[in-house]
Design an enzyme around this catalytic site. Sequence first.
Site, PDB file in Angstrom:
ATOM      1  N   CYS A 106      21.579  17.706   7.133  1.00 48.84           N
ATOM      2  CA  CYS A 106      22.986  17.443   6.825  1.00 48.84           C
ATOM      3  C   CYS A 106      23.378  18.125   5.505  1.00 48.84           C
ATOM      4  CB  CYS A 106      23.257  15.942   6.839  1.00 48.84           C
ATOM      5  SG  CYS A 106      25.028  15.538   6.885  1.00 48.84           S
TER       6      CYS A 106
ATOM      7  N   HIS B 287      21.680  14.663  12.210  1.00 47.21           N
ATOM      8  CA  HIS B 287      20.645  13.781  11.672  1.00 47.21           C
ATOM      9  C   HIS B 287      19.580  13.548  12.739  1.00 47.21           C
ATOM     10  CE1 HIS B 287      22.535  12.529   7.889  1.00 47.21           C
ATOM     11  NE2 HIS B 287      23.669  12.745   8.529  1.00 47.21           N
TER      12      HIS B 287
ATOM     13  N   GLU C 178      16.890  11.977  12.465  1.00 48.12           N
ATOM     14  CA  GLU C 178      16.378  10.609  12.333  1.00 48.12           C
ATOM     15  C   GLU C 178      17.278   9.577  13.000  1.00 48.12           C
ATOM     16  OE1 GLU C 178      19.206  10.898   8.859  1.00 48.12           O
ATOM     17  OE2 GLU C 178      17.942  12.280   9.994  1.00 48.12           O
TER      18      GLU C 178
END
Length: 193
Positions: free
Chosen positions: A77, A175, A177
């Site tokens: 990001c 992202h 994650e």
Amino acid sequence: MKIVIINYGAGNIQSIKFAIQRLGYEAILSHDIKEIQHADKVIFPGVGEASSAMKKLRASGIDKIIPDLKQPVLGICLGMQLMCNSSEEGNTKGLGIFNTDVVKFSNAVKVPQIGWNQISNLKSGIFKEIRNNEHIYLVHSYYAPLCDATIAESEYELSYSAALQKDNFYGTQFHPEKSSEAGARILQNFLNL
């Protein structure tokens, strides 16, 4: 394998650490320059505003070492955006790893873009076993235009770089994650490099 997540006060570092743990690895959160330099893999996260994040990087001296790292580095990001030449956000000079300038989406669309979107034109080993048009999770108002380093595209008002790569440096606007199984696979592919 020594995995270091750069902790410079501008990241969603806990969620990345937990995502790495779910894959069966431990990651160290650190702003120690030697520890970063001696890691096998480096993750450079970022959430927030570009100019204040860059100030934190400069204050710690980490801005000087990132471009010289030789191991695989993953910017996530804002981390990816700071690896570019510059960002319109706060008129910020970046690290100059990716030869492109980050710009803001126009007023024609709602910003930030928040939520799930698709990635296509996947061109790197970090997308091994990821399908074209796979869904990933994004939160951003600024983007890197398509350029020589683009290894994945996404569409919001226009086609832009969802991921970048140059040599040992990788960046994802999304992202991983927070991107469910696809994101976990991308993180595992990065750790396998």
